[in-house]
Design a protein around this motif. Structure first.
Motif, PDB file in Angstrom:
ATOM      1  N   VAL A  55      68.249  69.435  28.083  1.00  0.00           N
ATOM      2  CA  VAL A  55      68.318  70.011  26.734  1.00  0.00           C
ATOM      3  C   VAL A  55      69.423  71.058  26.746  1.00  0.00           C
ATOM      4  N   VAL A  56      70.369  70.939  25.807  1.00  0.00           N
ATOM      5  CA  VAL A  56      71.578  71.771  25.835  1.00  0.00           C
ATOM      6  C   VAL A  56      71.743  72.486  24.503  1.00  0.00           C
ATOM      7  N   LEU A  57      71.928  73.815  24.560  1.00  0.00           N
ATOM      8  CA  LEU A  57      72.205  74.627  23.376  1.00  0.00           C
ATOM      9  C   LEU A  57      73.678  75.008  23.397  1.00  0.00           C
ATOM     10  N   VAL A  58      74.389  74.739  22.296  1.00  0.00           N
ATOM     11  CA  VAL A  58      75.813  75.042  22.221  1.00  0.00           C
ATOM     12  C   VAL A  58      76.072  76.053  21.111  1.00  0.00           C
ATOM     13  N   ASP A  59      77.327  76.490  20.999  1.00  0.00           N
ATOM     14  CA  ASP A  59      77.679  77.590  20.090  1.00  0.00           C
ATOM     15  C   ASP A  59      78.022  77.107  18.683  1.00  0.00           C
ATOM     16  N   GLN A  60      78.027  75.791  18.441  1.00  0.00           N
ATOM     17  CA  GLN A  60      78.405  75.270  17.131  1.00  0.00           C
ATOM     18  C   GLN A  60      77.408  74.213  16.681  1.00  0.00           C
ATOM     19  N   LYS A  95      81.674  70.201  31.224  1.00  0.00           N
ATOM     20  CA  LYS A  95      83.037  69.674  31.044  1.00  0.00           C
ATOM     21  C   LYS A  95      83.109  68.744  29.840  1.00  0.00           C
ATOM     22  N   MET A  96      82.058  67.946  29.612  1.00  0.00           N
ATOM     23  CA  MET A  96      82.034  67.060  28.446  1.00  0.00           C
ATOM     24  C   MET A  96      82.045  67.880  27.157  1.00  0.00           C
ATOM     25  N   CYS A  97      81.247  68.952  27.132  1.00  0.00           N
ATOM     26  CA  CYS A  97      81.209  69.796  25.930  1.00  0.00           C
ATOM     27  C   CYS A  97      82.534  70.534  25.739  1.00  0.00           C
ATOM     28  N   ASP A  98      83.104  71.050  26.812  1.00  0.00           N
ATOM     29  CA  ASP A  98      84.400  71.729  26.700  1.00  0.00           C
ATOM     30  C   ASP A  98      85.461  70.794  26.131  1.00  0.00           C
ATOM     31  N   LYS A  99      85.445  69.538  26.568  1.00  0.00           N
ATOM     32  CA  LYS A  99      86.416  68.559  26.094  1.00  0.00           C
ATOM     33  C   LYS A  99      86.301  68.351  24.592  1.00  0.00           C
ATOM     34  N   LEU A 100      85.066  68.442  24.085  1.00  0.00           N
ATOM     35  CA  LEU A 100      84.836  68.212  22.657  1.00  0.00           C
ATOM     36  C   LEU A 100      84.752  69.505  21.862  1.00  0.00           C
ATOM     37  N   GLY A 101      85.134  70.618  22.482  1.00  0.00           N
ATOM     38  CA  GLY A 101      85.272  71.863  21.736  1.00  0.00           C
ATOM     39  C   GLY A 101      84.007  72.658  21.545  1.00  0.00           C
ATOM     40  N   LYS A 102      83.024  72.474  22.394  1.00  0.00           N
ATOM     41  CA  LYS A 102      81.788  73.236  22.258  1.00  0.00           C
ATOM     42  C   LYS A 102      81.469  73.939  23.577  1.00  0.00           C
ATOM     43  N   ARG A 103      81.006  75.178  23.451  1.00  0.00           N
ATOM     44  CA  ARG A 103      80.659  75.966  24.631  1.00  0.00           C
ATOM     45  C   ARG A 103      79.143  75.992  24.799  1.00  0.00           C
TER      46      ARG A 103
END
Length: 663
Positions: free
Chosen positions: A133-138, A187-195
């Motif tokens: 389960v992943v929480l991102v900034d956007q 790395k997958m999230c960074d590639k798609l612009g999410k932290r």
């Protein structure tokens, strides 16, 4: 050997596989305990994925531990300023993490000293699923979910495998991977612009163990060893009880039916905030990042739309015209009804629908003895509730089904017997407190639909025993647990009380019925009477001989076919005739056959046979030798006690040869 840029040092390889630390690996290599492709390794040798590496060492007890890693703890190669997983996790044996979780990630990680299982779990060729389960900034967008699921190209050029991914909150998603690259999800999230702000690993229903390895179960502060049988039992129990606890990531409190929630709280006598109560103590909802999500148990019990969460959540009723299902030209399906409602509404609707179709069948054996065949309503209703409470909901291809045949009802439940009820335990054993769906069972018990867990089967058996019936049959076939109720003769209260004097004798259903039959026939019965209960002459003789050996019956004469009861308490019973015969006897004291108002179920031939038997047994007197077809009551019938005062005690019967005016 593989090319240099695809190989790593042997000590690092062994450390990453969890076999030992690098220092321990160097020691093994110096002592000649490490082989590369069958040859002794030397310090500094390198290996690739195509090489076969063996470590020769003394056998030891393998240890497997599950650890809920908190945030801020590193799993590998921590610096002096960082806390290592070994700093907070103390164990008597040296264990190593299987794989890695980033310092800012939290959740399940396995610790072991068995390098073989480490390689097997980490090797992507085995496609082991890992759920995060992943929480991102956007905000999560459909485009983001699509690209994550299709595969993302990482900075080193590697394209990740296709995976399952879904949105669970505006800024939170769940992803299931079958591979494990270093910091892959970040790395997958960074590639798609999410932290990534928060990263956690969900618990798994699986119980992992290597072949021949020792497994320990953590209970409080103890690590209890599990035997092979114990491991299999634990694995089965975990699988059985996991499904209802699964959190539905796309659910919310709005998916609950308010009317059902309010009705449950009223039935259970509960006051307070439903959300708080459903979270604890009932465990029906759980929180993720401050939002409430339903478990499957909550969705099945109270959901507005059960079909959203399960393709076959209800009960299917099938009525067959006959004793067996037929196809083709003999197709005999009479009715099929499907009811798909949340469980707390499903039970009431199903009981009402089935109850309308469960009808008693009365069979008139003769003028005195008739039997009422039915299904004890308490028992089949209790079985239906137990089916709903204990079905295996993880099997989604079939509903609970109730099949009604001419002579029986079968309740077929997806899933075999729950683990403790396997084998002889289901037949008739101690009360076993076990539920495949404990969360649902607790709600049903508190709502009054069922008693305490472990009471269902004993209560069904006790009800059948109380009514003197053979118990229902349990069987397991084709992945279904099947409970069979045979339509059985139900004795009245006075007969059951009378039969208590024989309670110390092991009697089957037919033997109890023949005793009840003899009670109404002057304490006698014949082999032909016994065969009326569905057995042939040889079987009837064998069961009668059992009654004789037990001292309950004896033949009237040697080698005779008529028997009388022994040791039975003398008791006069009410005249068991029918109103259409008793009525003229009460009014006039006699009747003629042509004057009787014969019900449609009785043919003239059958009436004549019954009256002849009544005369032979001394209850009626044939006037004028039976030539006129007129019959009168005798003192024997007058002496029988009636539920109300009988006119037979005052009506006088004409003597033979005397003629009396008809009123």
């Amino acid at each position: 050997m593989a090319q240099e840029n695809h190989s790593i040092r042997i000590n690092k390889y062994l450390a990453e596989k969890g076999v030992c630390s690098r220092r321990e690996a160097d020691s093994f290599i110096k002592n000649g305990k490490v082989l590369i492709n069958g040859k002794k390794a030397r310090l500094g040798d390198k290996v690739s994925k195509d090489d076969k590496v063996e470590v020769i060492r003394a056998s030891k007890d393998n240890v497997y531990l599950a650890f809920n890693k908190p945030r801020g703890i590193a799993t590998h190669s921590s610096s002096k300023d960082e806390k290592d997983i070994q700093d907070i996790f103390r164990y008597r044996a040296k264990v190593y993490p299987v794989g890695r979780l980033d310092k800012e990630s939290e959740g399940l990680i396995i610790l072991t000293n068995d390098g073989r299982i480490t390689g097997r779990l980490l090797d992507p060729e085995f496609f082991h699923e890992k759920e995060y389960v992943v929480l991102v900034d956007q905000e999560i967008t459909p485009s983001f979910l699509h690209h994550m699921g299709e595969g993302v190209e990482l900075p080193d050029g590697y394209i990740t495998r296709e995976c399952q991914v879904w949105k669970s909150n505006p800024k939170e998603f769940t992803i299931v991977l079958t591979e494990g690259k270093n910091r892959q999800i970040r790395k997958m999230c960074d590639k798609l612009g999410k932290r990534i702000l928060r990263f956690s690993v969900l618990p798994s229903p699986a119980v992992h163990a290597p072949k021949g390895g020792r497994v320990r179960l953590r209970v409080g502060p103890l690590n209890l060893p599990l035997s092979r049988d114990g491991l299999e039992a634990w694995r089965e129990r975990r699988r059985e009880t996991w499904h209802e606890r699964e959190i539905l990531p796309r659910s919310s409190l709005k998916d609950l039916d308010p009317a059902l929630v309010e009705d449950f709280l009223s039935r259970a006598g509960l006051e307070g905030d439903p959300e708080r109560l459903f979270h604890r103590p009932y465990g029906l909802i759980e929180y993720r990042e401050g939002s409430a999500f339903l478990t499957r148990a909550a969705a099945y019990l109270f959901g507005r739309d059960p079909l959203r969460w399960h393709p076959r959540p209800g009960i299917e009723f099938v009525r067959i015209d006959g004793r067996e299902e037929r196809s083709g030209e003999e197709y005999n399906l009479a009715e099929r009804i499907r009811i798909e409602e949340p469980v707390l509404r499903l039970i009431g609707r199903s009981e009402a629908m089935i109850g309308e179709r469960v009808k008693a069948h009365v069979l008139q054996r003769d003028l005195f003895f008739r039997e009422r065949f039915e299904y004890p309503s308490f028992s089949w209703k209790e079985a239906l509730v137990n089916a709903v409470a204990h079905r295996d909901y993880s099997l989604m291809g079939a509903p609970i089904s109730v099949w009604m045949f001419e002579d029986r009802i079968e309740i077929r439940n997806p899933g075999g017997f729950p683990l403790p009820f396997r084998g002889a335990a289901v037949k008739r054993g101690p009360r076993l407190s076990y539920s495949r769906n404990p969360l649902m069972a607790r709600v049903l018990a508190d709502a009054g639909y069922m008693k305490a867990v472990g009471e269902g089967i004993p209560r069904i058996l006790e009800e059948f025993e109380r009514q003197g019936l053979n118990p229902p049959e349990w069987k397991e076939e084709g992945g279904f647990c099947c409970l069979v109720f045979r339509r059985a003769p139900v004795l009245d209260e006075s007969t059951r009380a009378w039969l208590q004097q024989f309670s110390r004798s092991p009697l089957n259903e037919r033997q109890r019925r023949i005793l009840a039959y003899a009670r109404l026939h002057g304490g006698t019965f014949s082999s032909a009477d016994y065969q009326k209960f569905g057995v042939d002459r040889d079987a009837a003789y064998a069961e009668i001989r059992t009654l004789v050996r037990q001292g309950l019956a004896e033949p009237l004469k040697k080698h005779g076919k008529v028997y009388r009861l022994r040791q039975a308490k003398e008791e006069e019973v009410p005249f068991a005739g029918l109103d259409w015969i008793l009525r003229p006897l009460r009014e006039k004291g006699h009747f003629a056959l042509k004057e009787l108002e014969i019900p449609p179920a009785f043919s003239p031939k059958k009436v004549r046979a019954l009256v002849r038997r009544l005369v032979a047994e001394g209850y009626l007197l044939a006037l004028e030798g039976g030539k006129t077809g007129r019959f009168a009551a005798t003192e024997k019938i007058r002496s029988l006690p009636q539920k109300t005062e009988s006119p037979l005690s005052t009506a006088s019967a004409p003597s033979p040869g005397e003629k009396k005016e008809e009123g």
